[in-house]
Design a protein around this motif. Sequence first.
Motif, PDB file in Angstrom:
ATOM      1  N   THR A 410       0.857  -1.180   0.000  1.00 11.08           N
ATOM      2  CA  THR A 410       0.000   0.000   0.000  1.00 11.08           C
ATOM      3  C   THR A 410       0.898   1.237   0.000  1.00 11.08           C
ATOM      4  N   PHE A 411       0.269   2.400  -0.076  1.00 16.13           N
ATOM      5  CA  PHE A 411       1.083   3.615  -0.072  1.00 16.13           C
ATOM      6  C   PHE A 411       1.798   3.792   1.267  1.00 16.13           C
ATOM      7  N   VAL A 412       1.277   3.142   2.313  1.00 18.73           N
ATOM      8  CA  VAL A 412       1.938   3.245   3.620  1.00 18.73           C
ATOM      9  C   VAL A 412       3.242   2.446   3.612  1.00 18.73           C
ATOM     10  N   ASP A 413       3.197   1.233   3.056  1.00 21.28           N
ATOM     11  CA  ASP A 413       4.421   0.432   2.920  1.00 21.28           C
ATOM     12  C   ASP A 413       5.492   1.243   2.205  1.00 21.28           C
ATOM     13  N   ILE A 414       5.084   1.823   1.077  1.00 21.01           N
ATOM     14  CA  ILE A 414       6.039   2.555   0.251  1.00 21.01           C
ATOM     15  C   ILE A 414       6.518   3.799   0.998  1.00 21.01           C
ATOM     16  N   GLY A 415       5.562   4.486   1.659  1.00 17.14           N
ATOM     17  CA  GLY A 415       5.900   5.715   2.370  1.00 17.14           C
ATOM     18  C   GLY A 415       6.939   5.482   3.457  1.00 17.14           C
ATOM     19  N   ILE A 416       6.798   4.391   4.181  1.00 15.47           N
ATOM     20  CA  ILE A 416       7.751   4.135   5.269  1.00 15.47           C
ATOM     21  C   ILE A 416       9.132   3.834   4.694  1.00 15.47           C
ATOM     22  N   PHE A 417       9.155   3.072   3.610  1.00 16.32           N
ATOM     23  CA  PHE A 417      10.464   2.766   2.999  1.00 16.32           C
ATOM     24  C   PHE A 417      11.146   4.047   2.512  1.00 16.32           C
ATOM     25  N   ILE A 418      10.385   4.873   1.817  1.00 16.54           N
ATOM     26  CA  ILE A 418      10.952   6.140   1.342  1.00 16.54           C
ATOM     27  C   ILE A 418      11.384   6.994   2.526  1.00 16.54           C
ATOM     28  N   GLY A 419      10.592   6.940   3.590  1.00 17.44           N
ATOM     29  CA  GLY A 419      10.932   7.688   4.790  1.00 17.44           C
ATOM     30  C   GLY A 419      12.283   7.290   5.359  1.00 17.44           C
ATOM     31  N   THR A 420      12.581   5.983   5.353  1.00 17.24           N
ATOM     32  CA  THR A 420      13.879   5.578   5.903  1.00 17.24           C
ATOM     33  C   THR A 420      15.017   6.002   4.985  1.00 17.24           C
ATOM     34  N   ILE A 421      14.753   6.005   3.686  1.00 18.22           N
ATOM     35  CA  ILE A 421      15.798   6.492   2.777  1.00 18.22           C
ATOM     36  C   ILE A 421      16.053   7.965   3.066  1.00 18.22           C
ATOM     37  N   GLY A 422      14.951   8.712   3.277  1.00 22.57           N
ATOM     38  CA  GLY A 422      15.096  10.125   3.616  1.00 22.57           C
ATOM     39  C   GLY A 422      15.858  10.322   4.910  1.00 22.57           C
ATOM     40  N   PHE A 423      15.501   9.545   5.930  1.00 20.99           N
ATOM     41  CA  PHE A 423      16.157   9.643   7.233  1.00 20.99           C
ATOM     42  C   PHE A 423      17.653   9.365   7.092  1.00 20.99           C
ATOM     43  N   PHE A 424      17.967   8.315   6.324  1.00 20.41           N
ATOM     44  CA  PHE A 424      19.372   7.952   6.111  1.00 20.41           C
ATOM     45  C   PHE A 424      20.137   9.121   5.498  1.00 20.41           C
ATOM     46  N   PHE A 425      19.555   9.726   4.480  1.00 21.47           N
ATOM     47  CA  PHE A 425      20.288  10.809   3.815  1.00 21.47           C
ATOM     48  C   PHE A 425      20.323  12.080   4.656  1.00 21.47           C
ATOM     49  N   VAL A 426      19.286  12.312   5.453  1.00 22.00           N
ATOM     50  CA  VAL A 426      19.343  13.454   6.373  1.00 22.00           C
ATOM     51  C   VAL A 426      20.552  13.290   7.291  1.00 22.00           C
ATOM     52  N   LEU A 427      20.679  12.095   7.869  1.00 22.48           N
ATOM     53  CA  LEU A 427      21.802  11.845   8.775  1.00 22.48           C
ATOM     54  C   LEU A 427      23.130  11.965   8.042  1.00 22.48           C
ATOM     55  N   PHE A 428      23.186  11.389   6.842  1.00 21.81           N
ATOM     56  CA  PHE A 428      24.458  11.379   6.135  1.00 21.81           C
ATOM     57  C   PHE A 428      24.852  12.782   5.677  1.00 21.81           C
ATOM     58  N   LEU A 429      23.863  13.567   5.267  1.00 15.65           N
ATOM     59  CA  LEU A 429      24.180  14.923   4.812  1.00 15.65           C
ATOM     60  C   LEU A 429      24.622  15.790   5.988  1.00 15.65           C
ATOM     61  N   LEU A 430      23.981  15.621   7.134  1.00 14.71           N
ATOM     62  CA  LEU A 430      24.410  16.372   8.309  1.00 14.71           C
ATOM     63  C   LEU A 430      25.823  15.953   8.701  1.00 14.71           C
ATOM     64  N   TYR A 431      26.057  14.659   8.640  1.00 11.67           N
ATOM     65  CA  TYR A 431      27.390  14.128   8.950  1.00 11.67           C
ATOM     66  C   TYR A 431      28.444  14.747   8.031  1.00 11.67           C
ATOM     67  N   SER A 432      28.120  14.828   6.742  1.00  8.96           N
ATOM     68  CA  SER A 432      29.136  15.289   5.791  1.00  8.96           C
ATOM     69  C   SER A 432      29.476  16.764   6.000  1.00  8.96           C
ATOM     70  N   ARG A 433      28.643  17.495   6.733  1.00 13.95           N
ATOM     71  CA  ARG A 433      28.937  18.900   6.961  1.00 13.95           C
ATOM     72  C   ARG A 433      29.489  19.175   8.356  1.00 13.95           C
ATOM     73  N   THR A 434      29.473  18.189   9.220  1.00 12.59           N
ATOM     74  CA  THR A 434      29.899  18.453  10.600  1.00 12.59           C
ATOM     75  C   THR A 434      30.999  17.515  11.083  1.00 12.59           C
ATOM     76  N   PHE A 435      31.206  16.424  10.364  1.00 15.63           N
ATOM     77  CA  PHE A 435      32.207  15.453  10.802  1.00 15.63           C
ATOM     78  C   PHE A 435      33.361  15.456   9.807  1.00 15.63           C
ATOM     79  N   PRO A 436      34.578  15.168  10.290  1.00 17.78           N
ATOM     80  CA  PRO A 436      35.670  14.953   9.342  1.00 17.78           C
ATOM     81  C   PRO A 436      35.398  13.664   8.565  1.00 17.78           C
ATOM     82  N   VAL A 437      35.088  13.776   7.272  1.00 17.69           N
ATOM     83  CA  VAL A 437      34.577  12.634   6.527  1.00 17.69           C
ATOM     84  C   VAL A 437      35.672  11.662   6.100  1.00 17.69           C
ATOM     85  N   ILE A 438      36.911  12.061   6.324  1.00 17.26           N
ATOM     86  CA  ILE A 438      38.007  11.124   6.055  1.00 17.26           C
ATOM     87  C   ILE A 438      38.840  11.057   7.317  1.00 17.26           C
ATOM     88  N   ALA A 439      39.295   9.861   7.653  1.00 13.80           N
ATOM     89  CA  ALA A 439      40.074   9.700   8.874  1.00 13.80           C
ATOM     90  C   ALA A 439      41.434  10.344   8.648  1.00 13.80           C
TER      91      ALA A 439
END
Lengths: 574, 398
Positions: A410-439
């Motif tokens: 259903t659209f809910v199944d799809i919505g939750i999956f897309i939501g986690t992709i969004g959450f993942f990229f929110v975290l990763f984009l914030l990380y890329s601007r605040t963390f040293p991305v290379i050791a």
Amino acid sequence: MASHYEAPIRKPLVIGDKSYHDVSVDISAPIEGRASMQWWIVFSIALAALLWGIGAIIYTISTGIGTWGLNKTVNWAWDITNFVWWVGIGHAGTLISAVLLLFRQKWRMAINRSAEAMTIFSVIQAGIFPIIHMGRPWLAYWVVPIPNQFGSLWVNFNSPLLWDVFAISTYLSVSLVFWWTGLLPDFAMIRDRAVKPFQKKIYGLVSFGWTGRAKDWQRFEEVSLVLAGLATPLVLSVHTIVSFDFATSVIPGWHTTIFPPYFVAGAIFSGFAMVQTLLIIMRKVSHLEDYITVQHIELMNIVIMVTGSIVGCAYITELFIAWYSGVEYEQYAFLNRATGPYWWAYLLMMSCNVVSPQIMWFKKIRTSIVVSFIISIVVNVGMWFERFVIIVTSLHRDYLPSSWTMFSPTFVDIGIFIGTIGFFFVLFLLYSRTFPVIAQAEVKSILKASGSKYKKLRDAGKPLYQMPVVKAGKNEVKAAAAPPAKAEGNVSDLLAKLGAFDPSKDKADDLKKVKGIGPKMEKTLNEIGIFTFAQVSRMTNTEYDLLDEITGSFPGRAQRDDWAGQAGKLNKNS
Amino acid sequence: MNGVSLDNVPVIIQPGQAPKTVGLSFGYGRKVGMKEEMQTGVNAYAVYTNFNSVQSVSIEKADGLHEFACIQLQNTLMGRGEIIKETTLEKYTTEDAHEWNPVPVVSLDHQEVPATTVDLWASFDRSIGHHFNMSIDLNACTGCGACVIACHAENNVPVVGKTEVRRSRDMHWLRIDRYYSSEDTFEDDNIKKDEFSGAFESKSGFEEMERSAINPQVAFQPVMCQHCNHAPCETVCPVAATSHSRQGQNHMAYNRCVGTRYCANNCPYKVRRFNWFLYNNNDEFDFHMNNDLGKMVINPDVTVRSRGVIEKCSLCIQMTQKTILDAKRDGRVIEDGEFQTACSNACSNGAIVFGDINNEESKVAELKKEDRMYHLLEAVGTKPNVFYHVKVRNTNEA
């Protein structure tokens, strides 16, 4: 380690003639600079997807699992598919940081930080699903063996779902500790470069008071090895345990002893593909091409090809064993998988996971950034479908034909999956601007051995380091002597804009009062002809750039410290 | 017919229906005094004249598509003869039981042994107290469905409506599987499946077997929770919400269930039902559980389940416990036949027999020893407490 000899045939891991200082500047640039327009656009899209997902989750929890497409026969579908997919993606981080550390694979140093970040962020996504797929998620804490007042009620240690609870939580915590340990010296580097007190405070806190003493480094090395030792079995155990959810059941297509190694290989496969996707974008956006080189991409492609082939072998073995078992339910389950109503999912899985990585046998292809990027996405599409195929096509036609049915999301199944992709990229984009991305601390440790600058010097038989020539007389002002000839034009440009200093009328200010200007810089400024706060306060970005060109040191320093603003205030006060 | 016409009657073509005939059941299409959700079907009395249920009608094809709410979507047995074992009267009377009711075997140390003797688990001592079993005679079952209704009424099984059934979310604790043969007989199906050679022939062959014959054999099989002594559902529940009783039932603790549905996935019989929504006190499900009058038919001895938990057949534990407690109060021994379930009570043909196998004289203990006894999916090793009796057909032309 730094002066360790490396064979000349080995290609440099850091290119672009980087010095130690260049490394610090390059790694901290995304943190210290401003976010680009693209970053904001991508971040907004990811945030919108996250909010959509949150909405879908709230709807599910308030209304019931019935909002998903599940039914009496197919009781798991997208939820557990997504769970296994995200956990699988997480595996590359641990493999890169732990296993490759133990095997002393230095190329990991450019990618391990982001791979570990990806691990943690994707395990967070994975962790969402076992909770929200429950009919009564508010009771999720019942699956944790905590002392309780329900009487003698205790968890069921026979259940693979309970093993999952331990596997995933151990994995998340060990990965987090490992990641953070590696971050300490890099956070300290950012802290030391930070000029605004707030940032300095934050990075001071997150670097746990790292001082850079020899003892700090020794403990750092030791704890990294210990954690690598702890994390290595996790690479194998976590997805093994996830596979037990299926392997220990009685459902044809799930009840398969090959699952543990097959799942682990698949996890590394999809994890490397995700690292590839993320880093190909990141190296471009954050200008890290000198650190994440084509050689790194090629090596990751080889891992993708090898694990993809292992996964392919597993698929074929499954088919063989189904036939060899002589069990009619088993045979039908696999026949149905390949040719039944969900044949298209099986075909997608086979072509994306088994066929597509095989083109990496060609060097031209595995060193092509565009092809690598496309394949990395194709692989993760394929791996999602692998889990869908295992879960849904095994369940939808099992033992009794009377229960056979189909599943559609259903659209809910799809919505939750897309939501986690969004959450993942929110975290990763914030990380890329605040963390040293290379050791960067680790990269610096291999710079002398594997950096192109030092390799060239060594090949030419030149010393790797020369003491700088000490200049005479501290207080002597050698006007006009210091700026190199080519900069002379710039000097006059600069002075024309800032106003010249007339020693007969004006009084020289103590420029050292401006934060960021030390005695050395004051001297340099004086040499150019800048003596007063008034002059400094007239500086804008163009003047800063000119200044950087003339002095050639600490580029960007003046902007960050806002010399003009500071000088303006000081000028009023004096 | 006779100037009476029924408009837009949805049609589903059933195999075995004689050509040029249609069937329309009485008892549907009532509108008066019924909730809108429950007004279903077409009133057949309009074409009922002279007290004769067979009439000649003319039919015209109308436009439109109706999606039937079917419990069962796959109508053939796919050559899986061991699910509904059947034989002919001739074989049954002349041959040994293992010819027409073979016990599944597996290879252990290169010896073929009965599948259920190979076991990972240590068994409990089940000789003390009651041990309930249920016998279902496939010969006696006519597929009337009385047991399904009785079960719904006894156990407060929610009515969920057509929309949910179309999503394969019926809540029946007890269902009657109905299979058509794909060849002329089920036996032919089994032979056809065994003779497949190679993947391609299997593929096309199984596709053919998904369709039923024009004039098929039909078989019914009531299926409820089999109350396995080695239950796959019990081992996988992370919170031990489903567990085994000393009396042979597989318990379901609704209070403890967190709703992972792992048990339902791992059930080879697919008898576990999940509360996808809140089915009581919810106006979205406007049947009988959301109003005072409707609630008066709810059985006070049985919990009404909340959203997000699994439910399934309990072998009417509220009835067996009552029998035990009544006998204890009266200080007497329980006689055979006192233990009943809703379905065994309702079955007018005596196809479903329930009782205590630790009582050696009980009918169910005798039925368990009979040659026709078999367990559903015995080779999986679940050791059910429900068993079936092989269907015997008299295929001799009279």
